[in-house]
Design a protein around this motif. Sequence first.
Motif, short mmCIF file in Angstrom:
data_model
loop_
_atom_site.label_atom_id
_atom_site.label_comp_id
_atom_site.label_asym_id
_atom_site.label_seq_id
_atom_site.Cartn_x
_atom_site.Cartn_y
_atom_site.Cartn_z
N ARG A 134 0.84 -1.22 0.00
CA ARG A 134 0.00 0.00 0.00
C ARG A 134 0.87 1.25 0.00
O ARG A 134 0.57 2.22 -0.70
CB ARG A 134 -0.93 -0.03 1.21
CG ARG A 134 -1.84 1.16 1.36
CD ARG A 134 -2.84 1.23 0.23
NE ARG A 134 -3.67 2.39 0.36
CZ ARG A 134 -4.98 2.39 0.21
NH1 ARG A 134 -5.60 1.27 -0.10
NH2 ARG A 134 -5.67 3.48 0.34
N LYS A 137 2.24 1.84 -3.44
CA LYS A 137 1.23 2.42 -4.32
C LYS A 137 1.07 3.92 -4.05
O LYS A 137 0.93 4.72 -4.98
CB LYS A 137 -0.12 1.72 -4.13
CG LYS A 137 -0.17 0.30 -4.66
CD LYS A 137 -1.54 -0.29 -4.37
CE LYS A 137 -1.63 -1.76 -4.68
NZ LYS A 137 -2.98 -2.30 -4.37
N SER A 138 1.09 4.29 -2.77
CA SER A 138 0.98 5.71 -2.42
C SER A 138 2.15 6.50 -2.97
O SER A 138 1.97 7.59 -3.52
CB SER A 138 0.91 5.89 -0.89
OG SER A 138 -0.28 5.36 -0.38
N VAL A 142 -0.59 6.05 -7.53
CA VAL A 142 -1.61 5.33 -8.31
C VAL A 142 -2.83 5.04 -7.44
O VAL A 142 -2.75 5.05 -6.22
CB VAL A 142 -1.05 4.02 -8.90
CG1 VAL A 142 0.11 4.30 -9.86
CG2 VAL A 142 -0.62 3.05 -7.80
N ASP A 143 -3.95 4.76 -8.08
CA ASP A 143 -5.18 4.39 -7.38
C ASP A 143 -4.99 3.01 -6.78
O ASP A 143 -4.83 2.02 -7.51
CB ASP A 143 -6.34 4.39 -8.36
CG ASP A 143 -7.67 3.98 -7.73
OD1 ASP A 143 -7.71 3.68 -6.52
OD2 ASP A 143 -8.67 3.95 -8.47
N PRO A 144 -5.01 2.89 -5.45
CA PRO A 144 -4.75 1.60 -4.82
C PRO A 144 -5.82 0.55 -5.09
O PRO A 144 -5.58 -0.64 -4.92
CB PRO A 144 -4.68 1.93 -3.32
CG PRO A 144 -5.38 3.23 -3.17
CD PRO A 144 -5.24 3.96 -4.47
N GLN A 145 -7.00 0.98 -5.53
CA GLN A 145 -8.08 0.03 -5.81
C GLN A 145 -7.91 -0.65 -7.17
O GLN A 145 -8.31 -1.80 -7.34
CB GLN A 145 -9.44 0.74 -5.77
CG GLN A 145 -9.74 1.39 -4.44
CD GLN A 145 -9.69 0.41 -3.28
OE1 GLN A 145 -10.21 -0.69 -3.36
NE2 GLN A 145 -9.04 0.81 -2.20
N THR A 146 -7.35 0.04 -8.14
CA THR A 146 -7.25 -0.51 -9.49
C THR A 146 -5.84 -0.91 -9.89
O THR A 146 -5.66 -1.59 -10.89
CB THR A 146 -7.81 0.48 -10.54
OG1 THR A 146 -7.09 1.71 -10.43
CG2 THR A 146 -9.29 0.73 -10.31
N TYR A 147 -4.85 -0.50 -9.11
CA TYR A 147 -3.46 -0.82 -9.44
C TYR A 147 -2.90 -1.84 -8.46
O TYR A 147 -3.25 -1.86 -7.29
CB TYR A 147 -2.58 0.44 -9.39
CG TYR A 147 -2.65 1.26 -10.65
CD1 TYR A 147 -1.59 1.25 -11.56
CD2 TYR A 147 -3.75 2.05 -10.93
CE1 TYR A 147 -1.64 2.01 -12.72
CE2 TYR A 147 -3.81 2.80 -12.09
CZ TYR A 147 -2.76 2.77 -12.97
OH TYR A 147 -2.81 3.52 -14.13
#
Length: 187
Positions: A134, A137-138, A142-147
């Motif tokens: 996580r 991703k931050s 990027v969008d953590p839900q889709t990436y």
Amino acid sequence: MANRYGKVETMVDTSQDEIEDLASTALAGRRPREHGPYRVLFGNEELAYRPAIIADPVPTGQQLLDAAGAHPASEHSVFQLLSNGLLEGLRPDETTDLRERGIEKFLIFRNDRSLRFELDGRQFEWGGTFISGRTLKSLAGVDPQTYGVWLEVRGADDRPIGDSEMVDLAARGVEHFFTGIVQTTEG
């Protein structure tokens, strides 16, 4: 009031001056005023932030560690989160100018060294031994839900890293991570 490091925070007298919130200033796209006090954000290895007040417009790394309640300073490191998303370590005697646009977030680590990794082709320094999917991703923005995020593995399949999975950065060599879309709406 004691902060998460057990240190009582130093209060700045703001009765005559309004506090300049640097995160709001950056969002508004304007340059901060020339004098403090300033509200900055201190984060940890999970990128969980809390506000603190700094009076000096050009604080040293030591002043930042003091404001964060990170004692003893010799057991901590401070990193400035740059406007391009990269991190830059600050030595205790090194200064940063809070009046520069985009200088409002700092990461504090209880560690005496930094580790390097690559994420989507960009080099990062990190003050912790571990980093989560996580957090990667931050940092990638990027969008953590889709990436998703993967660790490159030479000679084998790249390894997906879950949001709560912790990757040890202390292993030999520089870890290489990349992000990509994991969910599509194509039929």
